[in-house]
Design a protein around this motif. Structure first.
Motif, short mmCIF file in Angstrom:
data_model
loop_
_atom_site.label_atom_id
_atom_site.label_comp_id
_atom_site.label_asym_id
_atom_site.label_seq_id
_atom_site.Cartn_x
_atom_site.Cartn_y
_atom_site.Cartn_z
N LEU A 142 31.66 6.35 -64.97
CA LEU A 142 33.10 6.53 -65.19
C LEU A 142 33.92 6.25 -63.94
N PHE A 143 33.49 6.74 -62.76
CA PHE A 143 34.34 6.52 -61.59
C PHE A 143 34.29 5.06 -61.12
N LEU A 144 33.23 4.34 -61.47
CA LEU A 144 33.19 2.92 -61.14
C LEU A 144 33.95 2.07 -62.14
N THR A 145 34.20 2.64 -63.31
CA THR A 145 34.86 1.89 -64.38
C THR A 145 36.34 2.18 -64.49
N ILE A 146 36.71 3.45 -64.55
CA ILE A 146 38.09 3.82 -64.86
C ILE A 146 39.09 3.42 -63.80
N ALA A 147 38.89 3.87 -62.56
CA ALA A 147 39.91 3.59 -61.52
C ALA A 147 39.91 2.14 -61.04
N PRO A 148 38.82 1.65 -60.45
CA PRO A 148 38.86 0.28 -59.92
C PRO A 148 38.92 -0.81 -60.98
N ALA A 149 38.21 -0.63 -62.07
CA ALA A 149 38.14 -1.69 -63.08
C ALA A 149 39.29 -1.64 -64.09
N LEU A 150 39.47 -0.50 -64.75
CA LEU A 150 40.46 -0.42 -65.81
C LEU A 150 41.89 -0.24 -65.30
N ILE A 151 42.09 0.74 -64.39
CA ILE A 151 43.45 1.02 -63.94
C ILE A 151 43.96 -0.05 -62.99
N VAL A 152 43.20 -0.31 -61.91
CA VAL A 152 43.67 -1.24 -60.88
C VAL A 152 43.60 -2.69 -61.33
N ASN A 153 42.42 -3.15 -61.74
CA ASN A 153 42.25 -4.57 -62.05
C ASN A 153 42.78 -4.97 -63.42
N ALA A 154 42.32 -4.30 -64.47
CA ALA A 154 42.70 -4.70 -65.82
C ALA A 154 44.15 -4.39 -66.16
N THR A 155 44.67 -3.28 -65.63
CA THR A 155 46.04 -2.88 -65.98
C THR A 155 47.07 -3.38 -64.97
N LEU A 156 46.90 -3.02 -63.71
CA LEU A 156 47.91 -3.37 -62.72
C LEU A 156 47.85 -4.84 -62.28
N LYS A 157 46.72 -5.26 -61.73
CA LYS A 157 46.62 -6.63 -61.19
C LYS A 157 46.90 -7.69 -62.26
N PHE B 217 45.12 6.04 -53.56
CA PHE B 217 45.49 7.26 -54.27
C PHE B 217 44.96 7.25 -55.70
N ILE B 218 45.02 6.11 -56.36
CA ILE B 218 44.52 6.03 -57.73
C ILE B 218 43.04 6.37 -57.80
N VAL B 219 42.27 5.81 -56.88
CA VAL B 219 40.82 6.05 -56.86
C VAL B 219 40.52 7.49 -56.46
N TYR B 220 41.17 7.98 -55.41
CA TYR B 220 40.91 9.34 -54.92
C TYR B 220 41.20 10.37 -56.01
N ILE B 221 42.38 10.26 -56.60
CA ILE B 221 42.79 11.23 -57.62
C ILE B 221 41.90 11.13 -58.86
N SER B 222 41.66 9.92 -59.33
CA SER B 222 40.84 9.73 -60.54
C SER B 222 39.42 10.25 -60.35
#
Length: 221
Positions: free
Chosen positions: A96-111, A201-206
């Motif tokens: 989950l921590f390898l998927t949700i923050a870096p992959a889904l939130i940062v890359n898939a959603t924001l970038k 912050f996204i990764v730390y908090i998530s």
């Protein structure tokens, strides 16, 4: 200020909120920081071996840690042992921590959707695209906001939180590594300060929220 909300200390929530408001209200900060790495023609670490090592080290490190965790989990399952505490809950946490923050939130959603141009692509630094503030979606077809490599580097924090001994040391090493990767990306013209700060912050908090949800206890850090 040490009180926690969703396993994240109050001052971290406030820092994220304040920093975000500052970047939106005073976007010149991003340009001023980026200009420190720009000599008028090129960004200082663009194409350098230093930036190359840090840039290309992120993915292999994550793969090594992930595969090692899977191997230990399989070993523990077969041998009925609990080597390094990698059990089913720990594996779920890792996934989950390898998927949700870096992959889904940062890359898939924001970038993929924000469109913010990278520093080196903007008119301010010799490019052809317009500079846009952080958190403001644009039509520049860029992938600057937020930083994928920063998010991936700091996601190693999840592995550090699983450490049974010397947890503080491992967390410190991850923070140093993530900071170096972030600086390298800025110095190469790949990201603005707000890009890397937001990803951190996204990764730390998530990661801390996931820890609390899965293990039903605070991460202590």
């Amino acid at each position: 200020m040490n009180k926690k909300y969703l396993n994240v200390k109050l001052y971290f929530w406030l820092l994220f909120l304040v920093s975000s408001l500052i970047f939106v209200s005073f976007p010149q900060i991003d340009l001023d920081i980026a200009s420190l790495f720009f000599d008028g023609k090129l960004f200082s670490l663009n194409g350098s071996w230093v930036e190359g090592i840090l840039y290309h080290s992120v993915r292999p490190l994550i793969i090594i840690f992930a595969l090692s965790s899977i191997a230990i989990f399989i070993y523990n399952y077969v041998k009925k042992k609990n080597l390094l505490g990698i059990n089913s809950k720990a594996m779920l946490f890792i996934i989950l921590f390898l998927t949700i923050a870096p992959a889904l939130i940062v890359n898939a959603t924001l970038k993929e959707n924000w469109g913010r141009a990278r520093p080196a692509q903007t008119i301010n630094f010799g490019g052809q695209k317009e500079f846009t503030p952080a958190f403001i979606p644009s039509n520049q077809d860029g992938y600057s906001f937020s930083s994928g490599h920063t998010a991936a580097a700091f996601s190693l924090l999840g592995f550090a939180l699983l450490a049974k001994r010397r947890k503080r040391l491992f967390i410190s090493l991850v923070l140093v590594y993530g900071t170096l990767v972030s600086i390298a990306r800025m110095a190469a013209g790949g990201h603005f300060l707000s890009d890397v700060v937001t990803s951190f912050f996204i990764v730390y908090i998530s990661t801390h929220i996931l820890y609390r949800l899965i293990f039903k206890e605070d991460s202590a850090y």
